[in-house]
Design an enzyme around this catalytic site. Sequence first.
Site, PDB file in Angstrom:
ATOM      1  N   ASP A   1       0.837  -1.208   0.000  1.00  0.00           N
ATOM      2  CA  ASP A   1       0.000   0.000   0.000  1.00  0.00           C
ATOM      3  C   ASP A   1       0.872   1.257   0.000  1.00  0.00           C
ATOM      4  O   ASP A   1       2.084   1.193   0.223  1.00  0.00           O
ATOM      5  CB  ASP A   1      -0.907  -0.025   1.236  1.00  0.00           C
ATOM      6  CG  ASP A   1      -2.102   0.906   1.086  1.00  0.00           C
ATOM      7  OD1 ASP A   1      -2.403   1.342  -0.050  1.00  0.00           O
ATOM      8  OD2 ASP A   1      -2.762   1.193   2.108  1.00  0.00           O
TER       9      ASP A   1
ATOM     10  N   GLU B   1       2.636   5.237  -4.085  1.00  0.00           N
ATOM     11  CA  GLU B   1       2.627   6.184  -5.245  1.00  0.00           C
ATOM     12  C   GLU B   1       3.884   7.029  -5.359  1.00  0.00           C
ATOM     13  O   GLU B   1       4.107   7.527  -6.461  1.00  0.00           O
ATOM     14  CB  GLU B   1       1.392   7.078  -5.132  1.00  0.00           C
ATOM     15  CG  GLU B   1       0.106   6.324  -5.367  1.00  0.00           C
ATOM     16  CD  GLU B   1      -0.255   5.305  -4.286  1.00  0.00           C
ATOM     17  OE1 GLU B   1       0.007   5.587  -3.093  1.00  0.00           O
ATOM     18  OE2 GLU B   1      -0.745   4.230  -4.629  1.00  0.00           O
TER      19      GLU B   1
ATOM     20  N   ASP C   1      -9.209   2.932  -2.871  1.00  0.00           N
ATOM     21  CA  ASP C   1     -10.177   3.371  -1.857  1.00  0.00           C
ATOM     22  C   ASP C   1     -11.453   3.876  -2.521  1.00  0.00           C
ATOM     23  O   ASP C   1     -11.675   5.076  -2.648  1.00  0.00           O
ATOM     24  CB  ASP C   1      -9.558   4.457  -0.979  1.00  0.00           C
ATOM     25  CG  ASP C   1      -8.380   3.920  -0.168  1.00  0.00           C
ATOM     26  OD1 ASP C   1      -8.185   2.687  -0.137  1.00  0.00           O
ATOM     27  OD2 ASP C   1      -7.662   4.738   0.430  1.00  0.00           O
TER      28      ASP C   1
END
Length: 995
Positions: free
Chosen positions: A494, A497, A669
């Site tokens: 997770d 980015e 999400d």
Amino acid sequence: MVSPALVSSLLLASCLVRAQSSTAAPRASSTAAAASQFTLPASVDEGATLLPNVYDPTAPDAQVHCPGYTASNVKTSTSGVTAHLTLAGTACNVYGTDVQDLDLLVEYQTNARLHVSIRPSHVTSQNESWYLLSTDYVPAPNQENGQTTTSDLTFSWENTSESGFGFNVTRNGTGEVLFSTTGTKLVFENQFIELVTHQEEKYNLYGLGEVIHGLRLGNNLTRTIYAADVGDPIDYNLYGSHPFYLQTKYFEVGDHNRTTLVTEPLDTSNATSNYTSLSHGVYLRNAHGMEVLLRATNVTWRTLGGSLDLYFFSGPTQPDVTQQYLNVIGEPALQNYWGFGFHQCRWGYQNWSVTEDVVNNYERFAIPLEVIWNDIDYMNHYRDFDNDPIRFNYSTGSAFLKRLHDRGQHYIPIIDSAIYVPNPANASDAYQTFNDGNDTNSFLLNPDGSLYIGDVWPGLTSFPDWSTAAAHTWWKNQLVAWHQKLPVDGAWIDMSEVSSFCVGSCGSGNISLNPVHPPFKLPGEPGNVIYDYPEGFNLTNATEAASAASASQSQAEATVTASSTTASGLTSSSTSYLRTTPTPGQRNVNHPPYVLNNVQGDLAVHAVSPNATHHNGIQEYDVHNLFGHQILQATYAALVAAIPGKRPFLIGRSTFVGSGTVAGHWGGDNMSKFYYMYFSIPQALSFSLFGIPMFGVDTCGFNGNSDEELCNRWMQLSAFFPFYRNHNTLSANSQEAYVWSSVIDATKTAMNVRFQLLPYLYTLFYNAHTKGDTVMRALAWEFPNDPTLADADRQFFLGPSILVTPVLTQGATAVNGVFPGLVEGTAVYYDWYNKTPVSVPSTKNTTIAAPLGHIPVYIRGGVVLATQQMALTTRAARNTSWSLIVAPGVDGRASGSLYLDDGESLAPNATKLVTFSAAMGSLNVTVSGNYTGQDLPLANLTILGVPQPPPSNIVRINGQTVANSTYNTASKTLFISGLEHVLGGKVWSANWTLS
Ligand SMILES: *[C@@H]1O[C@H](CO)[C@@H](O)[C@H](O)[C@H]1NC(C)=O
Ligand SMILES: *[C@@H]1O[C@H](CO)[C@@H](O)[C@H](O)[C@H]1NC(C)=O
């Protein structure tokens, strides 16, 4: 003592000096720190105020100001073209410094693949001053050996007096122009490259992800590609970067010159014309932040650096294009069989016993559960490779995992991308994982060589520098050592980015504040109650809705009170935008002159800043979009080391070209809304094009509360996605499949279908892995001659043979859908549940009854499906007896295949391939390979679409009478049972024939 507000002002001031040129005045935190923990002020994550170029009326148009290039020294050979390109006039320097000299290289690499490269002449190899995407991370295939002159694609070029050098890529044979820059100017600067291409009106482009959008991208969309941590906004840049598109053009049959495009979505049901289509693919191998502007009659590519490294794929169908593209970027990883079981996750399982209760509840309600997941709750203060010693200690956890493994279940934890920097003033804060990484120079740096320190869940953090081999080794060692304490079965990557909750290196000089609280409230913290519900919640959940409404009312009052006490601190917004102009020979990486339409605004907001520096000198600016891909590559290698011989199970949030070779992806999400359930389909189909078929979204929705109706529909829909996981945010209402009784039933109904189809799904993935076949398919890809399907994305095929038509709206009891080819007589379908042939409707669009708890699923005729039965785990399901479903196509024939192996070995030492072919009352089964693990009995066989009882009901296998058949007049099926003992009870042990 310094008050928290003052400390935060000091902290903020120091961050701003270090990171950005913003002149905004520091603002005190509006909320005091929750406990003793220091809370970063919200302003740490605010960047400069920028106006995206596409919305800036004063932005110069490079096509107007720039001179273009002139080609010279052109050498054409049978294998390609080389040329020199020279700036055709005075430098324009609109968004950077123009490059005087460029090299053009054109290669006919295979019959179906053309490579066009344009790069600065002075950049001969990888260097810091000009970043070219390294083949260490993303392959760049060369011309294939022995490749000669034939190609489906033709490259042509010309120098025009107005705009200089331009080129076309044409489909050889038809003359169809696939890509044309002729008559537009090439712009090539150190921070801005522009390529404008002509398009016919109403073109059909697909891909260019990651984005939440319909499948067909439309002709008025700016696709910004810049990896961002943001909760699934519509039409903005998102987690992944995939600069690839599929284009499909429809023509009338008989239009051999392909001159008249069919552009309107047409209703062909009464049309006299027949149609055909041609598809091709375009891939820009470039990792910089970029924009693709889809406009009425042109598509413009703009990147912030690198080179033009274009690959063209001639198709001419979507399956061809996908195979040709995956042949370049890598075919998807073979998945574990167990990865196709059902996964349950949520943020908020606070300890081992709560986590195990969820597992036990699934068993109590007899709902299959394959994998239980933990979000960041398990971590010791959110630190990677470090479990909370009380709530998630290793000995309790290992015993729990042993119970799971004994039952054939699995466990997957989240692993975050950032590494906590321990507070040096606090000995009890020591964190060996950080020390090991720091000692081996495995972390990103500031431009001055000091450690780059941002902020993520644990507090102020460092970030792995994947450009160093040391970082990969360090990461592997951490995972292996942790795995020895807790034998997890895979990893969920997770925040990749890569996300950081502050602008710039805000932690530099501030780590004695650690562990700091993020600059925003977590769900469930005082003043941050979730009161969002799905559409129609108050209509279908009256009692729950009433109590939710009163809770949200008191919440709203509390918010008003809170904001009025702090409002005086806010300044009004008279917007003045930061604009930068190019400095000759220099780059402004933090604020490039060309402003992307980044969802977060400033490139440094909620991400590691572009000026973070790698040990090889490369700035984050040049490789930002690669972090998520590199951490997946590193984690894949680490899992292979931790669990030798087994296929890694790996899911990542940020992906790049080729990530499918090591990982799957979940949709991020999303929200508990019906419209997000719809968006999951185009998102999945796009990831089919990107070669990441192991895809699914947070079923029942992540952000916001779900409800019974939405979760009922969504648990059924996701049962037909490769990756099937229910996941929920912190402090939202529970949404496990057993929470509502109707959802229990709906889930089991859909899982029953999924489990029967697991051997089919697994075989699809085998074909994706070995051949680049597509798993989840758009209707248009299976029926390329039907222009009305060009934007169909509310239904899909799983493989070639399963059509899914879900309900995607609240309150519906029926769904509109099409059965492609049925009206035209080119396809037949059978209802999955009662196996009855679908009768030909009078119109193409039909209404299908779909009361809550029913998801319409159809078998497309022409297939033989080998199925097994539902069980609580896939391990148990793999040991159930087999059934065969023979579903004839319009020609009365059916065929199929089945791939078998142990389901988990990285390199299985035994495999088996079974092929089926049925026609004229007989079925031939051909077996090759020596895997015997699933040589189990054949329980029964159902033949669909049998118009009338056969003259004899005697069933023979290899000539011997073995059973009788039973004909069902209502469903037109022939059912053969009692086969358990034929073939020695081992259905795949040798070839056989049934008649
Ligand atoms: C283009 O197609 C024609 C006819 O199909 C063929 O003769 C020619 O060699 C092809 N050109 C290339 C460059 O492959
Ligand atoms: C490219 O195609 C256009 C038609 O779309 C044509 O006008 C132009 O001459 C072509 N240019 C080259 C270099 O082939």
